[in-house]
Design a protein around this motif. Structure first.
Motif, PDB file in Angstrom:
ATOM      1  N   VAL A  61     -71.526 -22.572 -44.068  1.00  0.00           N
ATOM      2  CA  VAL A  61     -72.504 -23.658 -43.968  1.00  0.00           C
ATOM      3  C   VAL A  61     -73.064 -23.740 -42.544  1.00  0.00           C
ATOM      4  CG1 VAL A  61     -72.792 -26.174 -44.068  1.00  0.00           C
ATOM      5  CG2 VAL A  61     -71.561 -24.984 -45.880  1.00  0.00           C
ATOM      6  N   GLY A  62     -72.200 -23.593 -41.546  1.00  0.00           N
ATOM      7  CA  GLY A  62     -72.661 -23.603 -40.162  1.00  0.00           C
ATOM      8  C   GLY A  62     -73.616 -22.463 -39.874  1.00  0.00           C
ATOM      9  N   GLY A  63     -73.336 -21.288 -40.426  1.00  0.00           N
ATOM     10  CA  GLY A  63     -74.237 -20.153 -40.252  1.00  0.00           C
ATOM     11  C   GLY A  63     -75.588 -20.398 -40.878  1.00  0.00           C
ATOM     12  N   CYS A  64     -75.583 -20.986 -42.068  1.00  0.00           N
ATOM     13  CA  CYS A  64     -76.854 -21.289 -42.737  1.00  0.00           C
ATOM     14  C   CYS A  64     -77.662 -22.323 -41.954  1.00  0.00           C
ATOM     15  CB  CYS A  64     -76.584 -21.787 -44.159  1.00  0.00           C
ATOM     16  SG  CYS A  64     -75.931 -20.507 -45.248  1.00  0.00           S
TER      17      CYS A  64
ATOM     18  N   VAL B 197     -78.467 -16.391 -31.760  1.00  0.00           N
ATOM     19  CA  VAL B 197     -77.420 -15.372 -31.819  1.00  0.00           C
ATOM     20  C   VAL B 197     -76.551 -15.568 -33.053  1.00  0.00           C
ATOM     21  CG1 VAL B 197     -75.329 -14.523 -30.667  1.00  0.00           C
ATOM     22  CG2 VAL B 197     -77.395 -14.989 -29.328  1.00  0.00           C
ATOM     23  N   VAL B 198     -76.155 -16.801 -33.310  1.00  0.00           N
ATOM     24  CA  VAL B 198     -75.338 -17.089 -34.497  1.00  0.00           C
ATOM     25  C   VAL B 198     -76.128 -16.794 -35.766  1.00  0.00           C
ATOM     26  CG1 VAL B 198     -74.168 -18.934 -35.781  1.00  0.00           C
ATOM     27  CG2 VAL B 198     -73.897 -18.786 -33.308  1.00  0.00           C
ATOM     28  N   ALA B 199     -77.410 -17.118 -35.769  1.00  0.00           N
ATOM     29  CA  ALA B 199     -78.247 -16.842 -36.933  1.00  0.00           C
ATOM     30  C   ALA B 199     -78.374 -15.341 -37.180  1.00  0.00           C
ATOM     31  CB  ALA B 199     -79.632 -17.466 -36.739  1.00  0.00           C
ATOM     32  N   ALA B 200     -78.522 -14.577 -36.119  1.00  0.00           N
ATOM     33  CA  ALA B 200     -78.608 -13.119 -36.269  1.00  0.00           C
ATOM     34  C   ALA B 200     -77.298 -12.555 -36.814  1.00  0.00           C
ATOM     35  CB  ALA B 200     -78.946 -12.477 -34.932  1.00  0.00           C
TER      36      ALA B 200
ATOM     37  N   THR C 141     -75.166 -14.173 -38.685  1.00  0.00           N
ATOM     38  CA  THR C 141     -75.074 -14.619 -40.081  1.00  0.00           C
ATOM     39  C   THR C 141     -75.923 -13.743 -40.981  1.00  0.00           C
ATOM     40  OG1 THR C 141     -74.698 -16.887 -39.346  1.00  0.00           O
ATOM     41  CG2 THR C 141     -75.430 -16.586 -41.613  1.00  0.00           C
ATOM     42  N   ARG C 142     -77.143 -13.444 -40.547  1.00  0.00           N
ATOM     43  CA  ARG C 142     -78.004 -12.570 -41.359  1.00  0.00           C
ATOM     44  C   ARG C 142     -77.429 -11.170 -41.471  1.00  0.00           C
ATOM     45  NH1 ARG C 142     -82.242 -15.371 -38.450  1.00  0.00           N
ATOM     46  NH2 ARG C 142     -82.284 -13.611 -37.021  1.00  0.00           N
ATOM     47  N   ALA C 143     -76.853 -10.659 -40.382  1.00  0.00           N
ATOM     48  CA  ALA C 143     -76.246  -9.327 -40.411  1.00  0.00           C
ATOM     49  C   ALA C 143     -75.051  -9.302 -41.370  1.00  0.00           C
ATOM     50  CB  ALA C 143     -75.816  -8.910 -39.013  1.00  0.00           C
ATOM     51  N   ALA C 144     -74.240 -10.339 -41.345  1.00  0.00           N
ATOM     52  CA  ALA C 144     -73.094 -10.407 -42.263  1.00  0.00           C
ATOM     53  C   ALA C 144     -73.570 -10.483 -43.707  1.00  0.00           C
ATOM     54  CB  ALA C 144     -72.229 -11.620 -41.918  1.00  0.00           C
ATOM     55  N   GLY C 145     -74.641 -11.216 -43.953  1.00  0.00           N
ATOM     56  CA  GLY C 145     -75.191 -11.295 -45.303  1.00  0.00           C
ATOM     57  C   GLY C 145     -75.715  -9.960 -45.790  1.00  0.00           C
ATOM     58  N   GLU C 146     -76.408  -9.237 -44.900  1.00  0.00           N
ATOM     59  CA  GLU C 146     -76.903  -7.905 -45.265  1.00  0.00           C
ATOM     60  C   GLU C 146     -75.746  -6.950 -45.544  1.00  0.00           C
ATOM     61  OE1 GLU C 146     -79.929  -6.468 -45.805  1.00  0.00           O
ATOM     62  OE2 GLU C 146     -80.684  -8.510 -45.814  1.00  0.00           O
ATOM     63  N   LEU C 147     -74.701  -7.018 -44.722  1.00  0.00           N
ATOM     64  CA  LEU C 147     -73.538  -6.160 -44.924  1.00  0.00           C
ATOM     65  C   LEU C 147     -72.875  -6.446 -46.270  1.00  0.00           C
ATOM     66  CD1 LEU C 147     -71.541  -4.062 -43.790  1.00  0.00           C
ATOM     67  CD2 LEU C 147     -70.286  -5.980 -42.778  1.00  0.00           C
ATOM     68  N   LEU C 148     -72.707  -7.707 -46.589  1.00  0.00           N
ATOM     69  CA  LEU C 148     -72.115  -8.066 -47.883  1.00  0.00           C
ATOM     70  C   LEU C 148     -73.000  -7.618 -49.035  1.00  0.00           C
ATOM     71  CD1 LEU C 148     -70.675 -11.611 -47.142  1.00  0.00           C
ATOM     72  CD2 LEU C 148     -69.408  -9.489 -47.539  1.00  0.00           C
ATOM     73  N   HIS C 149     -74.304  -7.706 -48.853  1.00  0.00           N
ATOM     74  CA  HIS C 149     -75.236  -7.277 -49.886  1.00  0.00           C
ATOM     75  C   HIS C 149     -75.109  -5.777 -50.143  1.00  0.00           C
ATOM     76  CE1 HIS C 149     -78.863  -7.222 -52.312  1.00  0.00           C
ATOM     77  NE2 HIS C 149     -79.326  -6.231 -51.563  1.00  0.00           N
ATOM     78  N   VAL C 150     -75.048  -5.005 -49.077  1.00  0.00           N
ATOM     79  CA  VAL C 150     -74.917  -3.547 -49.213  1.00  0.00           C
ATOM     80  C   VAL C 150     -73.577  -3.193 -49.842  1.00  0.00           C
ATOM     81  CG1 VAL C 150     -74.674  -1.412 -47.884  1.00  0.00           C
ATOM     82  CG2 VAL C 150     -76.526  -2.997 -47.374  1.00  0.00           C
ATOM     83  N   LEU C 151     -72.515  -3.849 -49.403  1.00  0.00           N
ATOM     84  CA  LEU C 151     -71.197  -3.569 -49.966  1.00  0.00           C
ATOM     85  C   LEU C 151     -71.129  -3.934 -51.444  1.00  0.00           C
ATOM     86  CD1 LEU C 151     -68.835  -4.717 -47.073  1.00  0.00           C
ATOM     87  CD2 LEU C 151     -69.364  -2.384 -47.793  1.00  0.00           C
ATOM     88  N   ALA C 152     -71.750  -5.028 -51.826  1.00  0.00           N
ATOM     89  CA  ALA C 152     -71.746  -5.433 -53.232  1.00  0.00           C
ATOM     90  C   ALA C 152     -72.541  -4.449 -54.081  1.00  0.00           C
ATOM     91  CB  ALA C 152     -72.322  -6.839 -53.375  1.00  0.00           C
ATOM     92  N   ARG C 153     -73.637  -3.933 -53.525  1.00  0.00           N
ATOM     93  CA  ARG C 153     -74.435  -2.954 -54.277  1.00  0.00           C
ATOM     94  C   ARG C 153     -73.685  -1.649 -54.463  1.00  0.00           C
ATOM     95  NH1 ARG C 153     -80.502  -2.935 -52.223  1.00  0.00           N
ATOM     96  NH2 ARG C 153     -79.771  -1.040 -51.246  1.00  0.00           N
ATOM     97  N   THR C 154     -73.011  -1.185 -53.419  1.00  0.00           N
ATOM     98  CA  THR C 154     -72.303   0.088 -53.539  1.00  0.00           C
ATOM     99  C   THR C 154     -71.090  -0.044 -54.449  1.00  0.00           C
ATOM    100  OG1 THR C 154     -71.047  -0.340 -51.520  1.00  0.00           O
ATOM    101  CG2 THR C 154     -73.055   0.968 -51.302  1.00  0.00           C
ATOM    102  N   SER C 155     -70.380  -1.149 -54.393  1.00  0.00           N
ATOM    103  CA  SER C 155     -69.226  -1.309 -55.281  1.00  0.00           C
ATOM    104  C   SER C 155     -69.693  -1.523 -56.719  1.00  0.00           C
ATOM    105  CB  SER C 155     -68.346  -2.471 -54.826  1.00  0.00           C
ATOM    106  OG  SER C 155     -68.989  -3.701 -55.035  1.00  0.00           O
ATOM    107  N   GLY C 156     -70.833  -2.163 -56.893  1.00  0.00           N
ATOM    108  CA  GLY C 156     -71.375  -2.351 -58.238  1.00  0.00           C
ATOM    109  C   GLY C 156     -71.820  -1.046 -58.865  1.00  0.00           C
ATOM    110  N   SER C 157     -72.407  -0.163 -58.070  1.00  0.00           N
ATOM    111  CA  SER C 157     -72.863   1.112 -58.618  1.00  0.00           C
ATOM    112  C   SER C 157     -71.678   2.010 -58.940  1.00  0.00           C
ATOM    113  CB  SER C 157     -73.818   1.815 -57.652  1.00  0.00           C
ATOM    114  OG  SER C 157     -73.148   2.168 -56.465  1.00  0.00           O
ATOM    115  N   SER C 158     -70.604   1.930 -58.165  1.00  0.00           N
ATOM    116  CA  SER C 158     -69.431   2.757 -58.474  1.00  0.00           C
ATOM    117  C   SER C 158     -68.736   2.237 -59.730  1.00  0.00           C
ATOM    118  CB  SER C 158     -68.474   2.778 -57.288  1.00  0.00           C
ATOM    119  OG  SER C 158     -67.891   1.511 -57.068  1.00  0.00           O
TER     120      SER C 158
END
Length: 65
Positions: free
Chosen positions: A14-17, A33-36, A38-55
């Motif tokens: 919530v603080g990141g958002c 800096v905190v926003a950047a 947070t966005r980087a962590a969101g992108e990382l989770l998005h990529v990880l979720a896509r790769t685990s979903g495709s496998s």
């Protein structure tokens, strides 16, 4: 103990958002800096979720289309 950990994670999310919204309106440098981060962590989770979903789809032998 698990409730405490989950509560801490929720506060961080919530603080990141809040920082992302504040930075979009021109907040101070530390907010940007905190926003950047947070966005980087969101992108990382998005990529990880896509790769685990495709496998997982490959292991099932088909798709849900």
């Amino acid at each position: 103990m698990a409730v405490l950990v989950l509560s801490a994670v929720l506060v961080l999310v919530v603080g990141g958002c809040v920082c992302v919204v504040w930075a979009a309106r021109g907040g101070p440098r530390w907010v940007r800096v905190v926003a950047a981060a947070t966005r980087a962590a969101g992108e990382l989770l998005h990529v990880l979720a896509r790769t685990s979903g495709s496998s997982r789809q490959g292991q099932r032998g088909g798709s849900d289309d």
